[in-house]
Enzyme design. Sequence first.
Site, PDB file in Angstrom:
ATOM      1  N   CYS A  47      -2.919   0.610  11.107  1.00 22.71           N
ATOM      2  CA  CYS A  47      -2.116   1.704  11.680  1.00 22.71           C
ATOM      3  C   CYS A  47      -2.522   1.993  13.114  1.00 22.71           C
ATOM      4  O   CYS A  47      -1.760   1.734  14.039  1.00 22.71           O
ATOM      5  CB  CYS A  47      -2.273   2.932  10.810  1.00 22.71           C
ATOM      6  SG  CYS A  47      -1.964   2.548   9.082  1.00 22.71           S
TER       7      CYS A  47
ATOM      8  N   ARG B 235      -8.401  -5.414   7.239  1.00 17.08           N
ATOM      9  CA  ARG B 235      -7.359  -5.715   8.229  1.00 17.08           C
ATOM     10  C   ARG B 235      -7.709  -5.141   9.604  1.00 17.08           C
ATOM     11  O   ARG B 235      -8.047  -3.987   9.722  1.00 17.08           O
ATOM     12  CB  ARG B 235      -6.001  -5.155   7.773  1.00 17.08           C
ATOM     13  CG  ARG B 235      -5.407  -5.943   6.613  1.00 17.08           C
ATOM     14  CD  ARG B 235      -4.084  -5.379   6.200  1.00 17.08           C
ATOM     15  NE  ARG B 235      -4.199  -3.998   5.764  1.00 17.08           N
ATOM     16  CZ  ARG B 235      -3.145  -3.231   5.458  1.00 17.08           C
ATOM     17  NH1 ARG B 235      -1.929  -3.714   5.559  1.00 17.08           N
ATOM     18  NH2 ARG B 235      -3.327  -2.002   5.050  1.00 17.08           N
TER      19      ARG B 235
ATOM     20  N   GLY C  91      -9.912  -0.129  13.676  1.00 14.62           N
ATOM     21  CA  GLY C  91      -9.231  -1.162  12.896  1.00 14.62           C
ATOM     22  C   GLY C  91      -8.177  -0.574  11.998  1.00 14.62           C
ATOM     23  O   GLY C  91      -7.731   0.562  12.187  1.00 14.62           O
TER      24      GLY C  91
ATOM     25  N   VAL D 114      -0.046   8.850   4.583  1.00 11.22           N
ATOM     26  CA  VAL D 114      -1.159   8.903   3.634  1.00 11.22           C
ATOM     27  C   VAL D 114      -2.374   8.119   4.120  1.00 11.22           C
ATOM     28  O   VAL D 114      -2.249   7.153   4.863  1.00 11.22           O
ATOM     29  CB  VAL D 114      -0.725   8.365   2.254  1.00 11.22           C
ATOM     30  CG1 VAL D 114       0.221   9.341   1.604  1.00 11.22           C
ATOM     31  CG2 VAL D 114      -0.100   6.989   2.377  1.00 11.22           C
TER      32      VAL D 114
ATOM     33  N   TYR E 153       0.808  -1.217   0.000  1.00 10.75           N
ATOM     34  CA  TYR E 153       0.000   0.000   0.000  1.00 10.75           C
ATOM     35  C   TYR E 153       0.844   1.272   0.000  1.00 10.75           C
ATOM     36  O   TYR E 153       0.385   2.324  -0.407  1.00 10.75           O
ATOM     37  CB  TYR E 153      -0.930   0.024   1.221  1.00 10.75           C
ATOM     38  CG  TYR E 153      -2.188  -0.797   1.029  1.00 10.75           C
ATOM     39  CD1 TYR E 153      -3.296  -0.245   0.408  1.00 10.75           C
ATOM     40  CD2 TYR E 153      -2.261  -2.118   1.458  1.00 10.75           C
ATOM     41  CE1 TYR E 153      -4.456  -0.979   0.230  1.00 10.75           C
ATOM     42  CE2 TYR E 153      -3.419  -2.867   1.286  1.00 10.75           C
ATOM     43  CZ  TYR E 153      -4.519  -2.293   0.666  1.00 10.75           C
ATOM     44  OH  TYR E 153      -5.663  -3.031   0.487  1.00 10.75           O
TER      45      TYR E 153
ATOM     46  N   ASN F 212      -0.503   8.382  15.129  1.00 10.73           N
ATOM     47  CA  ASN F 212      -1.594   7.407  15.145  1.00 10.73           C
ATOM     48  C   ASN F 212      -2.070   7.114  16.566  1.00 10.73           C
ATOM     49  O   ASN F 212      -3.251   6.838  16.788  1.00 10.73           O
ATOM     50  CB  ASN F 212      -1.174   6.127  14.418  1.00 10.73           C
ATOM     51  CG  ASN F 212      -1.243   6.325  12.909  1.00 10.73           C
ATOM     52  OD1 ASN F 212      -1.944   7.208  12.426  1.00 10.73           O
ATOM     53  ND2 ASN F 212      -0.508   5.521  12.168  1.00 10.73           N
TER      54      ASN F 212
ATOM     55  N   HIS G 198     -17.080  24.453  21.166  1.00  6.81           N
ATOM     56  CA  HIS G 198     -16.020  25.138  21.902  1.00  6.81           C
ATOM     57  C   HIS G 198     -14.814  25.288  20.962  1.00  6.81           C
ATOM     58  O   HIS G 198     -14.469  24.347  20.250  1.00  6.81           O
ATOM     59  CB  HIS G 198     -15.645  24.284  23.128  1.00  6.81           C
ATOM     60  CG  HIS G 198     -14.631  24.901  24.026  1.00  6.81           C
ATOM     61  ND1 HIS G 198     -13.325  25.113  23.652  1.00  6.81           N
ATOM     62  CD2 HIS G 198     -14.733  25.347  25.299  1.00  6.81           C
ATOM     63  CE1 HIS G 198     -12.674  25.670  24.655  1.00  6.81           C
ATOM     64  NE2 HIS G 198     -13.498  25.818  25.672  1.00  6.81           N
TER      65      HIS G 198
ATOM     66  N   ARG H 191      -4.597   9.710  17.711  1.00 10.05           N
ATOM     67  CA  ARG H 191      -5.942   9.434  17.203  1.00 10.05           C
ATOM     68  C   ARG H 191      -6.581   8.266  17.963  1.00 10.05           C
ATOM     69  O   ARG H 191      -7.741   8.319  18.333  1.00 10.05           O
ATOM     70  CB  ARG H 191      -5.827   9.101  15.715  1.00 10.05           C
ATOM     71  CG  ARG H 191      -6.918   9.677  14.880  1.00 10.05           C
ATOM     72  CD  ARG H 191      -6.542   9.641  13.414  1.00 10.05           C
ATOM     73  NE  ARG H 191      -7.718   9.383  12.602  1.00 10.05           N
ATOM     74  CZ  ARG H 191      -8.672  10.282  12.375  1.00 10.05           C
ATOM     75  NH1 ARG H 191      -8.574  11.475  12.890  1.00 10.05           N
ATOM     76  NH2 ARG H 191      -9.711   9.977  11.618  1.00 10.05           N
TER      77      ARG H 191
ATOM     78  N   LYS I 219       5.859   9.353  13.899  1.00  9.05           N
ATOM     79  CA  LYS I 219       4.914   8.486  13.185  1.00  9.05           C
ATOM     80  C   LYS I 219       4.025   7.722  14.173  1.00  9.05           C
ATOM     81  O   LYS I 219       2.803   7.634  13.996  1.00  9.05           O
ATOM     82  CB  LYS I 219       5.695   7.507  12.292  1.00  9.05           C
ATOM     83  CG  LYS I 219       4.883   6.396  11.695  1.00  9.05           C
ATOM     84  CD  LYS I 219       3.912   6.898  10.650  1.00  9.05           C
ATOM     85  CE  LYS I 219       2.871   5.854  10.340  1.00  9.05           C
ATOM     86  NZ  LYS I 219       1.934   6.251   9.324  1.00  9.05           N
TER      87      LYS I 219
HETATM   88  N1  SAJ Z   1     -12.267   5.819  13.793  1.00  6.97           N
HETATM   89  C1  SAJ Z   1     -13.193   5.998  14.817  1.00  6.97           C
HETATM   90  N2  SAJ Z   1     -13.528   7.278  15.198  1.00  6.97           N
HETATM   91  C2  SAJ Z   1     -12.980   8.364  14.588  1.00  6.97           C
HETATM   92  C3  SAJ Z   1     -12.038   8.181  13.543  1.00  6.97           C
HETATM   93  C4  SAJ Z   1     -11.698   6.892  13.165  1.00  6.97           C
HETATM   94  O1  SAJ Z   1     -13.722   5.030  15.394  1.00  6.97           O
HETATM   95  O2  SAJ Z   1     -13.329   9.489  14.989  1.00  6.97           O
HETATM   96  C5  SAJ Z   1     -11.842   4.464  13.420  1.00  6.97           C
HETATM   97  C6  SAJ Z   1     -12.158   4.094  11.981  1.00  6.97           C
HETATM   98  O3  SAJ Z   1     -13.455   3.597  11.840  1.00  6.97           O
HETATM   99  C7  SAJ Z   1     -11.088   3.051  11.705  1.00  6.97           C
HETATM  100  C8  SAJ Z   1      -9.906   3.509  12.541  1.00  6.97           C
HETATM  101  O4  SAJ Z   1     -10.428   4.418  13.479  1.00  6.97           O
HETATM  102  O5  SAJ Z   1     -11.497   1.781  12.176  1.00  6.97           O
HETATM  103  C9  SAJ Z   1      -8.756   4.120  11.773  1.00  6.97           C
HETATM  104  O6  SAJ Z   1      -9.194   5.011  10.781  1.00  6.97           O
HETATM  105  P1  SAJ Z   1      -8.439   6.369  10.391  1.00  6.97           P
HETATM  106  O7  SAJ Z   1      -9.157   6.967   9.259  1.00  6.97           O
HETATM  107  O8  SAJ Z   1      -8.277   7.233  11.579  1.00  6.97           O
HETATM  108  O9  SAJ Z   1      -6.973   5.947  10.041  1.00  6.97           O
HETATM  109  P2  SAJ Z   1      -6.203   4.987   9.026  1.00  6.97           P
HETATM  110  O10 SAJ Z   1      -5.698   3.852   9.840  1.00  6.97           O
HETATM  111  O11 SAJ Z   1      -6.963   4.670   7.798  1.00  6.97           O
HETATM  112  O12 SAJ Z   1      -4.987   5.947   8.609  1.00  6.97           O
HETATM  113  C10 SAJ Z   1      -4.148   6.477   9.619  1.00  6.97           C
HETATM  114  C11 SAJ Z   1      -3.909   7.952   9.358  1.00  6.97           C
HETATM  115  N3  SAJ Z   1      -3.363   8.551  10.554  1.00  6.97           N
HETATM  116  C12 SAJ Z   1      -3.856   9.664  11.102  1.00  6.97           C
HETATM  117  O13 SAJ Z   1      -4.807  10.272  10.653  1.00  6.97           O
HETATM  118  C13 SAJ Z   1      -3.137  10.167  12.322  1.00  6.97           C
HETATM  119  C14 SAJ Z   1      -2.982   8.137   8.172  1.00  6.97           C
HETATM  120  O14 SAJ Z   1      -2.595   9.494   8.039  1.00  6.97           O
HETATM  121  C15 SAJ Z   1      -1.741   7.273   8.319  1.00  6.97           C
HETATM  122  O15 SAJ Z   1      -0.932   7.353   7.178  1.00  6.97           O
HETATM  123  C16 SAJ Z   1      -2.143   5.844   8.494  1.00  6.97           C
HETATM  124  O16 SAJ Z   1      -2.970   5.748   9.658  1.00  6.97           O
HETATM  125  C17 SAJ Z   1      -0.891   5.005   8.644  1.00  6.97           C
HETATM  126  O17 SAJ Z   1      -0.489   4.324   7.684  1.00  6.97           O
HETATM  127  O18 SAJ Z   1      -0.270   5.075   9.674  1.00  6.97           O
END
Ligand code: SAJ
Length: 424
Positions: free
Chosen positions: A261, A326, A258, A156, A15, A211, A245, A214, A207
């Site tokens: 990352c 995944r 999931g 990304v 990817y 993640n 706010h 989040r 890095k």
């Molecule tokens: N999710 C929630 N609530 C939210 C946001 C997301 O439950 O408010 C869940 C989603 O449903 C999903 C999971 O979190 O199951 C992850 O989704 P995501 O969109 O936050 O992230 P990824 O894993 O697709 O991509 C992330 C990104 N990281 C950040 O935004 C900090 C991306 O920029 C990274 O490149 C990627 O991980 C990576 O490869 O590390």
Amino acid sequence: MKIHKQKICIIGLGYIGLPAAAMFASNGHKVIGVDINHKVIDALEKGEVIIEEPYLKNMVEQEVILGNLIASKKPQVADAFIIAVPTPLTKDKKADMSLVKKATESIVPYLRKGNIVVLESTSPTGTVKNLIIPILKKRGLKIGEELYVGYCPERVLPGQILFELVNNNRIIGGVNKKSAEKIKDLYQTFVKGEIYLTYTTTAEMCKLVENTYRDVNIAFVNELSKICENIGVDIWEVIKLCNKHPRINIHQPGPGVGGHCLAVDPWFIVEKNPELARIIKLARETNDSMPQFIFNKIEKILKNIKGIKKVTILGITYKANIDDTRESPIINLIKLLEEQNYKITVVDPYVKEFRYKVENVAEAAKDSDLLVLAVNHKDFKDLDFDLIAKKMRNKIILDTRNYFNKNIIENKGFKYYLLGKANE
Ligand code: SAJ
């Protein structure tokens, strides 16, 4: 900027590696794409790709035809080497670095004075210093003076990789300043975002922290949604009002976290700091507890229904509008339902094959007792609830993403339940 054409060898065409390879190739470089998976190499030789990512296929096809992107089973002599292989999580929640180690070893015989070596794989802190450098040293070149080494994490988002590769800001950590600058020159051939230079361990930590930030925020709101159910408050209303706010930005609750990352990277911090990383570990556990929480909610909703109960799950990917399952929490939810002998049907237009998969929602909902909106795919936005209502045995919906319009659904005679709001 005038491009100085370089030969770049990219190890790992997943990817991250494949989009990067295509991007370097389309920006004036000659790229050798290396992978141990024969399927990937066979496909690439024909200009094909085996992963789903918008626009990637066209870009790869074009660069292969032009001869700028070449598939190879082994590395070759080049100007720069980029390692983008997976770093999976082991069963005991540690980073499996065996592929990074192998990939690094595989390039050693091809290294020449003046080369650049970049790690892109998400890795525990200290990987470049303690794993990569000792292997590269075997070549006898002076690290940082004759061989420039660093870490350049990707940031990304699946589904918009090609856009974000170009436009996102990037961090580059070098073993020394010279290395970081050399790597910056290389990436600047296509990166339009800012490029910030630092040292390898800091870049590795950045890095992981991005993640983890989040993941921890999502765990916070998932915990709040459990609390809100307990005290009879609607979490979605709380989020909406709190986010008015100016300095609050609460994330979205859901059935879990999931993907490869957020569900993985925080463990790389915990692994190296088991005593200190307490909130981080708890956040992981909280997010991992969500499928069980949803399952318990389902059990409560259906407790008065006799005999075998049928549940229809909408969406099984780890997030909306992509094909990636995944670490998907929905797969864990399905396992819990299976253990209790529920009858299950699944609808997911993005996933080609899955046990219980039925092509359309109305068909899947036939004789069902509960429709669970698990993933907010855009395809589920305007469902024909009149038809679905006719098919279901019990007209009940559980929305885990606050995605459906409660009023519309209740007007069609459904009972509507929402994650983060007490069952009434
Ligand atoms: N999710 C929630 N609530 C939210 C946001 C997301 O439950 O408010 C869940 C989603 O449903 C999903 C999971 O979190 O199951 C992850 O989704 P995501 O969109 O936050 O992230 P990824 O894993 O697709 O991509 C992330 C990104 N990281 C950040 O935004 C900090 C991306 O920029 C990274 O490149 C990627 O991980 C990576 O490869 O590390």
